[in-house]
Design a protein around this motif. Structure first.
Motif, PDB file in Angstrom:
ATOM      1  N   UNK A 219      16.806  59.851 -10.071  1.00 25.36           N
ATOM      2  CA  UNK A 219      16.093  61.064 -10.509  1.00 25.36           C
ATOM      3  C   UNK A 219      14.783  60.970  -9.784  1.00 25.36           C
ATOM      4  N   UNK A 220      14.902  62.462  -8.901  1.00 18.76           N
ATOM      5  CA  UNK A 220      13.642  62.900  -8.407  1.00 18.76           C
ATOM      6  C   UNK A 220      12.273  63.166  -9.224  1.00 18.76           C
ATOM      7  N   UNK A 221      12.902  63.818 -10.431  1.00 17.34           N
ATOM      8  CA  UNK A 221      11.723  64.275 -11.499  1.00 17.34           C
ATOM      9  C   UNK A 221      12.593  64.629 -12.665  1.00 17.34           C
ATOM     10  N   UNK A 222      11.856  64.718 -13.877  1.00 15.77           N
ATOM     11  CA  UNK A 222      12.399  65.048 -15.047  1.00 15.77           C
ATOM     12  C   UNK A 222      11.742  66.158 -15.661  1.00 15.77           C
TER      13      UNK A 222
ATOM     14  N   UNK B  86       7.869  56.250 -18.239  1.00 12.58           N
ATOM     15  CA  UNK B  86       8.804  57.092 -17.163  1.00 12.58           C
ATOM     16  C   UNK B  86       8.104  56.449 -15.832  1.00 12.58           C
ATOM     17  N   UNK B  87       9.016  56.452 -14.855  1.00 16.56           N
ATOM     18  CA  UNK B  87       8.385  55.974 -13.533  1.00 16.56           C
ATOM     19  C   UNK B  87       8.969  57.430 -12.484  1.00 16.56           C
ATOM     20  N   UNK B  88       8.949  58.440 -12.910  1.00 15.69           N
ATOM     21  CA  UNK B  88       9.418  59.496 -12.241  1.00 15.69           C
ATOM     22  C   UNK B  88       8.569  60.743 -12.752  1.00 15.69           C
ATOM     23  N   UNK B  89       8.262  61.574 -11.645  1.00 14.80           N
ATOM     24  CA  UNK B  89       7.342  62.746 -12.276  1.00 14.80           C
ATOM     25  C   UNK B  89       8.191  63.475 -13.366  1.00 14.80           C
ATOM     26  N   UNK B  90       7.283  63.958 -14.110  1.00 12.63           N
ATOM     27  CA  UNK B  90       7.983  64.770 -15.511  1.00 12.63           C
ATOM     28  C   UNK B  90       6.949  65.657 -15.901  1.00 12.63           C
ATOM     29  N   UNK B  91       7.499  66.736 -16.490  1.00 15.17           N
ATOM     30  CA  UNK B  91       6.996  67.858 -16.974  1.00 15.17           C
ATOM     31  C   UNK B  91       7.704  68.066 -18.554  1.00 15.17           C
ATOM     32  N   UNK B  92       6.617  68.176 -19.772  1.00 13.78           N
ATOM     33  CA  UNK B  92       7.287  68.927 -20.851  1.00 13.78           C
ATOM     34  C   UNK B  92       6.701  70.004 -21.031  1.00 13.78           C
TER      35      UNK B  92
ATOM     36  N   UNK C 150      20.595  61.650  -5.589  1.00 13.80           N
ATOM     37  CA  UNK C 150      19.498  61.934  -6.389  1.00 13.80           C
ATOM     38  C   UNK C 150      19.433  63.392  -6.955  1.00 13.80           C
ATOM     39  N   UNK C 151      19.001  63.542  -8.212  1.00 13.90           N
ATOM     40  CA  UNK C 151      18.714  64.870  -8.852  1.00 13.90           C
ATOM     41  C   UNK C 151      17.472  65.098  -9.624  1.00 13.90           C
ATOM     42  N   UNK C 152      17.196  66.300  -9.651  1.00 16.97           N
ATOM     43  CA  UNK C 152      16.315  66.670 -11.034  1.00 16.97           C
ATOM     44  C   UNK C 152      16.969  66.509 -12.183  1.00 16.97           C
ATOM     45  N   UNK C 153      16.607  65.946 -13.256  1.00 20.93           N
ATOM     46  CA  UNK C 153      17.030  65.693 -14.352  1.00 20.93           C
ATOM     47  C   UNK C 153      16.469  66.575 -15.495  1.00 20.93           C
ATOM     48  N   UNK C 154      17.060  67.588 -16.247  1.00 17.07           N
ATOM     49  CA  UNK C 154      16.376  68.449 -17.005  1.00 17.07           C
ATOM     50  C   UNK C 154      17.183  68.256 -18.403  1.00 17.07           C
ATOM     51  N   UNK C 155      16.310  68.229 -19.391  1.00 20.40           N
ATOM     52  CA  UNK C 155      17.058  67.969 -20.949  1.00 20.40           C
ATOM     53  C   UNK C 155      16.402  68.879 -21.941  1.00 20.40           C
ATOM     54  N   UNK C 156      17.201  69.534 -22.768  1.00 19.54           N
ATOM     55  CA  UNK C 156      16.876  70.452 -23.812  1.00 19.54           C
ATOM     56  C   UNK C 156      16.710  69.829 -25.121  1.00 19.54           C
ATOM     57  N   UNK C 157      15.879  69.799 -25.755  1.00 19.10           N
ATOM     58  CA  UNK C 157      16.004  69.198 -27.448  1.00 19.10           C
ATOM     59  C   UNK C 157      16.450  67.604 -27.103  1.00 19.10           C
ATOM     60  N   UNK C 158      17.622  67.298 -27.965  1.00 17.79           N
ATOM     61  CA  UNK C 158      17.976  65.959 -27.779  1.00 17.79           C
ATOM     62  C   UNK C 158      18.401  65.527 -26.312  1.00 17.79           C
TER      63      UNK C 158
ATOM     64  N   UNK D 149      16.072  58.507 -17.042  1.00 16.10           N
ATOM     65  CA  UNK D 149      15.092  58.399 -16.059  1.00 16.10           C
ATOM     66  C   UNK D 149      14.398  57.347 -16.017  1.00 16.10           C
ATOM     67  N   UNK D 150      13.982  56.311 -17.192  1.00 15.92           N
ATOM     68  CA  UNK D 150      13.496  55.314 -17.218  1.00 15.92           C
ATOM     69  C   UNK D 150      14.222  54.149 -16.827  1.00 15.92           C
TER      70      UNK D 150
END
Length: 295
Positions: free
Chosen positions: A123-126, A230-236, A99-107, A116-117
């Motif tokens: 994925x632990x979080x997004x 989404x079904x993982x904790x996420x922040x934008x 498991x990992x935290x997934x981070x994405x910039x722009x696209x 993540x969906x």
């Protein structure tokens, strides 16, 4: 190996995916420090995450060059958010990360939402960095028109040649959003986007992959819906300023408000633009703090 004085140790690893070998930059972490899988933007490469990785000392950071970009330019096959999601799983498996935290910039935020969906157990979080939230574009506009309007120089570079690396650096130095972006990490990031030989260097980005991803990112209802499912904790995290350092960012406050997001917490990042939120030291520090919170 080490990337220079004061920089973290890193490894460059090839990961087999459908259609070829994905190039991946990995910054190893300390035991128990956690893992971040970092996804770059549409015409970028994995080294866009260098400043964030430097701010995450002790955390394993894994940043692939997506298919059709950087050192993954020769990976064959159609590009899409679903294809990137498949590739991201292959990267996690290659490094033994359950498991990992997934981070994405722009696209990369859109690819992250789709991944993540689809695979929430991996994925632990997004953490979305100025991306992942869709907005409509005119249906009668050719995708190249849309790309030139939205990303401008990042699209123009696909048809250009550069006499040497200094000429390519100067091309970006003239970009208003890059005015504050200097230093070895930025230069190395730009160099990774070059292929060929002097005096005919060109961008490593494969134009077909850029267009395919843009069609999917901007016109696929399923991709638009992913952030709302989404079904993982996420922040934008959304930047104050835009892709050309305009006073209004990619996501104006009215767009953020009208999105009525219930699946992600919202965090305004003042004093940065779409690029400096990731490539600049101040923006990278903010992004890293949110990733640590997600870990």
């Amino acid at each position: 190996m080490r990337g220079g004085r004061g920089m973290r140790d890193h490894q460059d690893v090839g990961v087999e995916v459908r259609g070829g070998t994905l190039a991946v930059r990995r910054w190893p972490g300390a035991p128990g420090g956690g893992t971040v899988l970092a996804v770059h933007g549409i015409a970028s490469n994995g080294l866009s995450w260098t400043a964030v990785a430097e701010a995450l000392d002790g955390v394993e950071v894994i940043a692939p060059d997506l298919r059709g970009r950087g050192h993954s330019g020769d990976v064959k096959g159609r590009s899409s958010m679903a294809a990137h999601a498949d590739d991201l799983l292959a990267v996690l498996d290659r490094f033994g990360a359950d498991r990992a935290v997934l981070a994405g910039h722009s696209m990369g935020g859109f690819a992250g939402c789709v991944a993540a969906r689809r695979d929430p157990h991996r994925y632990r979080a997004l953490v979305l960095v100025d991306g992942g939230l869709g907005f409509p574009v005119p249906g009668d506009m050719d995708i190249d028109q849309v790309l030139h309007a939205v990303i401008g120089p990042a699209m123009a570079k696909l048809d250009m040649e550069f006499a040497d690396r200094a000429a390519y650096h100067a091309f970006w130095a003239a970009h208003p959003a890059f005015a504050e972006l200097t230093g070895e990490a930025v230069r190395t990031y730009l160099d990774r986007d070059l292929v060929g030989e002097e005096p005919r260097l060109r961008s490593a980005c494969r134009p077909a992959a850029i267009r395919e991803d843009a069609e999917d990112e901007l016109r696929n209802p399923a991709v638009f819906a992913a952030i709302h499912e989404l079904r993982v904790p996420a922040r934008l995290l959304w930047a104050e300023r835009g892709l050309r350092d305009e006073p209004t960012g990619l996501y104006p406050p009215a767009v953020i408000e009208s999105a009525a997001l219930t699946t992600a917490s919202l965090h305004f990042v003042p004093g940065v633009n779409h690029y400096s939120i990731l490539l600049g030291r101040r923006g990278a520090s903010v992004v890293a703090s949110h990733i640590r919170a997600a870990l």
